[in-house]
Scaffold this motif. Structure first.
Motif, PDB file in Angstrom:
ATOM      1  N   PRO A 150      14.127  28.448  -2.249  1.00 17.52           N
ATOM      2  CA  PRO A 150      13.044  28.370  -1.266  1.00 17.52           C
ATOM      3  C   PRO A 150      13.515  27.691   0.035  1.00 17.52           C
ATOM      4  CG  PRO A 150      12.374  27.431  -3.389  1.00 17.52           C
ATOM      5  CD  PRO A 150      13.846  27.645  -3.451  1.00 17.52           C
ATOM      6  N   VAL A 151      12.961  28.125   1.151  1.00 19.58           N
ATOM      7  CA  VAL A 151      13.282  27.522   2.448  1.00 19.58           C
ATOM      8  C   VAL A 151      12.231  26.443   2.736  1.00 19.58           C
ATOM      9  CG1 VAL A 151      13.662  27.970   4.900  1.00 19.58           C
ATOM     10  CG2 VAL A 151      14.182  29.752   3.220  1.00 19.58           C
ATOM     11  N   PRO A 152      12.660  25.181   2.921  1.00 20.03           N
ATOM     12  CA  PRO A 152      11.685  24.116   3.178  1.00 20.03           C
ATOM     13  C   PRO A 152      10.850  24.408   4.432  1.00 20.03           C
ATOM     14  CG  PRO A 152      13.871  23.193   2.757  1.00 20.03           C
ATOM     15  CD  PRO A 152      14.041  24.676   2.878  1.00 20.03           C
ATOM     16  N   GLU A 153       9.620  23.901   4.438  1.00 15.15           N
ATOM     17  CA  GLU A 153       8.693  24.235   5.521  1.00 15.15           C
ATOM     18  C   GLU A 153       9.218  23.808   6.899  1.00 15.15           C
ATOM     19  OE1 GLU A 153       4.714  22.705   5.140  1.00 15.15           O
ATOM     20  OE2 GLU A 153       4.032  23.904   6.849  1.00 15.15           O
ATOM     21  N   ASN A 154       9.823  22.607   6.977  1.00 13.46           N
ATOM     22  CA  ASN A 154      10.295  22.168   8.299  1.00 13.46           C
ATOM     23  C   ASN A 154      11.425  23.057   8.819  1.00 13.46           C
ATOM     24  OD1 ASN A 154      11.910  20.960   6.194  1.00 13.46           O
ATOM     25  ND2 ASN A 154      12.868  19.697   7.762  1.00 13.46           N
ATOM     26  N   ILE A 155      12.169  23.657   7.927  1.00 11.77           N
ATOM     27  CA  ILE A 155      13.254  24.556   8.350  1.00 11.77           C
ATOM     28  C   ILE A 155      12.643  25.872   8.844  1.00 11.77           C
ATOM     29  CG2 ILE A 155      15.413  25.693   7.634  1.00 11.77           C
ATOM     30  CD1 ILE A 155      15.394  22.546   7.552  1.00 11.77           C
ATOM     31  N   ARG A 156      11.633  26.328   8.126  1.00  7.82           N
ATOM     32  CA  ARG A 156      10.942  27.551   8.572  1.00  7.82           C
ATOM     33  C   ARG A 156      10.326  27.333   9.942  1.00  7.82           C
ATOM     34  NH1 ARG A 156       6.709  28.235   4.961  1.00  7.82           N
ATOM     35  NH2 ARG A 156       7.454  26.783   3.378  1.00  7.82           N
ATOM     36  N   MET A 157       9.772  26.153  10.152  1.00 12.68           N
ATOM     37  CA  MET A 157       9.171  25.837  11.456  1.00 12.68           C
ATOM     38  C   MET A 157      10.239  25.830  12.548  1.00 12.68           C
ATOM     39  SD  MET A 157       5.992  25.563  10.889  1.00 12.68           S
ATOM     40  CE  MET A 157       5.319  24.761  12.333  1.00 12.68           C
ATOM     41  N   ALA A 158      11.384  25.200  12.254  1.00  8.03           N
ATOM     42  CA  ALA A 158      12.469  25.125  13.246  1.00  8.03           C
ATOM     43  C   ALA A 158      12.925  26.529  13.636  1.00  8.03           C
ATOM     44  CB  ALA A 158      13.644  24.320  12.686  1.00  8.03           C
ATOM     45  N   MET A 159      12.880  27.438  12.689  1.00  8.85           N
ATOM     46  CA  MET A 159      13.347  28.797  12.958  1.00  8.85           C
ATOM     47  C   MET A 159      12.272  29.684  13.605  1.00  8.85           C
ATOM     48  SD  MET A 159      15.872  29.653   9.764  1.00  8.85           S
ATOM     49  CE  MET A 159      14.558  29.583   8.577  1.00  8.85           C
TER      50      MET A 159
ATOM     51  N   SER B 137      24.169  31.331   3.153  1.00 11.12           N
ATOM     52  CA  SER B 137      22.990  30.563   3.559  1.00 11.12           C
ATOM     53  C   SER B 137      21.912  30.432   2.493  1.00 11.12           C
ATOM     54  CB  SER B 137      22.391  31.200   4.820  1.00 11.12           C
ATOM     55  OG  SER B 137      22.161  32.588   4.633  1.00 11.12           O
ATOM     56  N   GLN B 138      21.805  31.403   1.576  1.00 13.35           N
ATOM     57  CA  GLN B 138      20.588  31.482   0.738  1.00 13.35           C
ATOM     58  C   GLN B 138      20.674  30.757  -0.599  1.00 13.35           C
ATOM     59  OE1 GLN B 138      22.866  33.816   0.884  1.00 13.35           O
ATOM     60  NE2 GLN B 138      22.753  35.333  -0.741  1.00 13.35           N
ATOM     61  N   LYS B 139      21.730  29.955  -0.798  1.00 18.40           N
ATOM     62  CA  LYS B 139      21.829  29.253  -2.077  1.00 18.40           C
ATOM     63  C   LYS B 139      21.577  27.752  -1.823  1.00 18.40           C
ATOM     64  CE  LYS B 139      23.214  33.186  -4.091  1.00 18.40           C
ATOM     65  NZ  LYS B 139      24.498  33.653  -4.557  1.00 18.40           N
ATOM     66  N   ALA B 140      22.613  26.917  -1.902  1.00 15.80           N
ATOM     67  CA  ALA B 140      22.382  25.465  -1.780  1.00 15.80           C
ATOM     68  C   ALA B 140      21.896  25.058  -0.392  1.00 15.80           C
ATOM     69  CB  ALA B 140      23.662  24.715  -2.116  1.00 15.80           C
ATOM     70  N   LEU B 141      22.130  25.886   0.600  1.00 16.91           N
ATOM     71  CA  LEU B 141      21.742  25.508   1.965  1.00 16.91           C
ATOM     72  C   LEU B 141      20.285  25.835   2.291  1.00 16.91           C
ATOM     73  CD1 LEU B 141      25.110  26.461   3.690  1.00 16.91           C
ATOM     74  CD2 LEU B 141      24.281  24.164   3.140  1.00 16.91           C
ATOM     75  N   MET B 142      19.605  26.467   1.357  1.00 16.36           N
ATOM     76  CA  MET B 142      18.141  26.642   1.438  1.00 16.36           C
ATOM     77  C   MET B 142      17.659  27.410   2.659  1.00 16.36           C
ATOM     78  SD  MET B 142      17.094  22.767   0.333  1.00 16.36           S
ATOM     79  CE  MET B 142      18.608  22.017   0.946  1.00 16.36           C
ATOM     80  N   LEU B 143      18.473  28.329   3.136  1.00 19.35           N
ATOM     81  CA  LEU B 143      18.080  29.140   4.295  1.00 19.35           C
ATOM     82  C   LEU B 143      17.806  30.569   3.842  1.00 19.35           C
ATOM     83  CD1 LEU B 143      20.884  27.877   6.690  1.00 19.35           C
ATOM     84  CD2 LEU B 143      18.445  27.361   6.906  1.00 19.35           C
TER      85      LEU B 143
END
Ligand SMILES: *Cc1c(COP(=O)(O)O)cnc(C)c1O
Length: 367
Positions: A10-19, A182-188
């Motif tokens: 899952p992508v954390p909410e603050n990261i989704r916001m930054a993007m 990007s889509q594993k440990a880096l949560m992107l």
């Protein structure tokens, strides 16, 4: 629904916001600054001289390494789908290679590898997973790398760390290329691949790049100037900068410690309720369980308990399930997943529920 598959995470909410900020042009000083800051953090995370960012999924980085770091003959290690992929990439490019094959639960044998290299002067690169995600298997990559450098100092050690970078501290002393995505440990979200490079790796690439889109010689030259050869994955790099800055506050070591504790606690809990951990040598990134009822367990977890975990692939499709530990996973989510698995075991008549899984896991993580 809890997404606890070992990628995507899952992508954390603050990261989704930054993007969600407006797209910026990639040929601007504004983006170059973001790129430069991201690279500094990546070099610390990888503990390597250079880290390249490519707009592709992880497989693109695997292909780029085969093309640019193996000039004569490759040795590939196949103990699962991802190891097999290195062989397939060699085949697709008509590159000479030897494959060592292992069962999906069995780590690569150091002597086999050393002997293969000793007996074949043409081998100039080895391709191996740190964590072979198809079985949650950890290969002894650091030892293999050290032994191979002793007998062939110029051999390129290419390690696929897609489910290891950002999961555990990797000793990169003898590794020449370390791959991540990007889509594993880096949560992107998926779409960005990373390649950490050693001094020797950089030298080989500078001598002769290969390929067009995946030509690392061209990328190296461009990325030295904080830009990419072709259009950068700007949005994902903004996300990467944000997550790395966030992780950096407490230090990457904190992430490794938390991940290890969660992973260790989960495996202990699973064993305690009578389940079988699949690989003979387990990776930190995930818990892989071999079970004849794996499919049924997964279905019930999803339909009744809001938990989505991964199954197996190929011959293990119906007999394996895999729980993710990569990234920032709240402990209560893993606790609930383990608890739900124990409930499901009662539902399918395997054991009566008494809260053991949750108890064991909780004990491990609060100590
Ligand atoms: C996920 C994964 C890959 C493949 O990455 P894609 O992003 O799907 O191309 C490669 N190696 C390992 C070990 C992985 O876990």
């Amino acid at each position: 629904m809890l997404l606890l598959t070992p990628g995507p995470t899952p992508v954390p909410e603050n990261i989704r916001m930054a993007m969600s900020e407006p797209t910026i042009h990639h040929r601007t000083s504004e983006f170059e600054e973001i790129f430069a800051k991201t690279k500094v953090l990546l070099k610390e995370l990888f503990n390597m001289e250079e880290v390249l960012m490519l707009a592709s999924s992880g497989t693109g980085a695997m292909e780029a390494c085969v093309l640019n770091l193996c000039k004569s003959k490759a040795l590939t290690i196949n103990a699962g789908k991802f190891g097999e992929r290195f062989s397939e990439i060699c085949k697709a490019h008509g590159k000479d290679f030897t494959e060592l094959k292992y069962d999906w639960d069995t780590p690569a044998n150091i002597d086999d590898i050393v002997n293969s290299v000793k007996n074949d002067k043409k081998i100039d690169a080895i391709f191996i997973q740190i964590c072979e995600s198809s079985g949650g298997l950890r290969h002894p990559v650091e030892i293999i790398a050290k032994e191979l450098k002793k007998i062939r100092p110029k051999i390129m050690i290419v390690a696929d760390g897609i489910t290891a970078v950002g999961v555990e501290k990797i000793d990169t002393t003898n590794i020449d290329a370390l791959i991540s995505g990007s889509q594993k440990a880096l949560m992107l979200p998926p779409g960005l691949a990373l390649i950490g490079l050693s001094h020797d790796g950089i030298k080989i690439i500078k001598e002769s790049g290969a390929g067009y889109y995946l030509n690392l010689k061209i990328e190296l030259a461009q990325q030295k100037n904080n830009t990419t050869a072709y259009t950068s994955a700007t949005t994902l790099i903004v996300g990467l900068k944000t997550i790395l800055e966030q992780l950096h506050v407490d230090g990457f070591n904190k992430l490794y410690i938390d991940t290890k504790r969660r992973s260790h606690g989960a495996k202990k809990a699973l064993k305690e309720i009578g389940l079988t951990i699949f690989p003979k040598s387990s990776a930190v990134a995930m818990s892989a369980v071999y079970d004849k009822d794996a499919m049924k367990i997964r279905e019930l977890l999803k339909s009744k308990y809001m938990v989505n975990i991964a199954g197996g692939q190929n011959h293990l499709k119906t007999t394996l399930f895999r729980i993710n530990h990569m990234g920032l996973v709240d402990d209560y989510k893993t606790a609930w997943t383990l608890n739900a698995i124990e409930i499901v075991l009662e539902e399918i008549g395997r054991r009566s529920y008494n809260g053991t899984a949750n108890k064991i896991f909780t004990k491990e993580i609060i100590q």
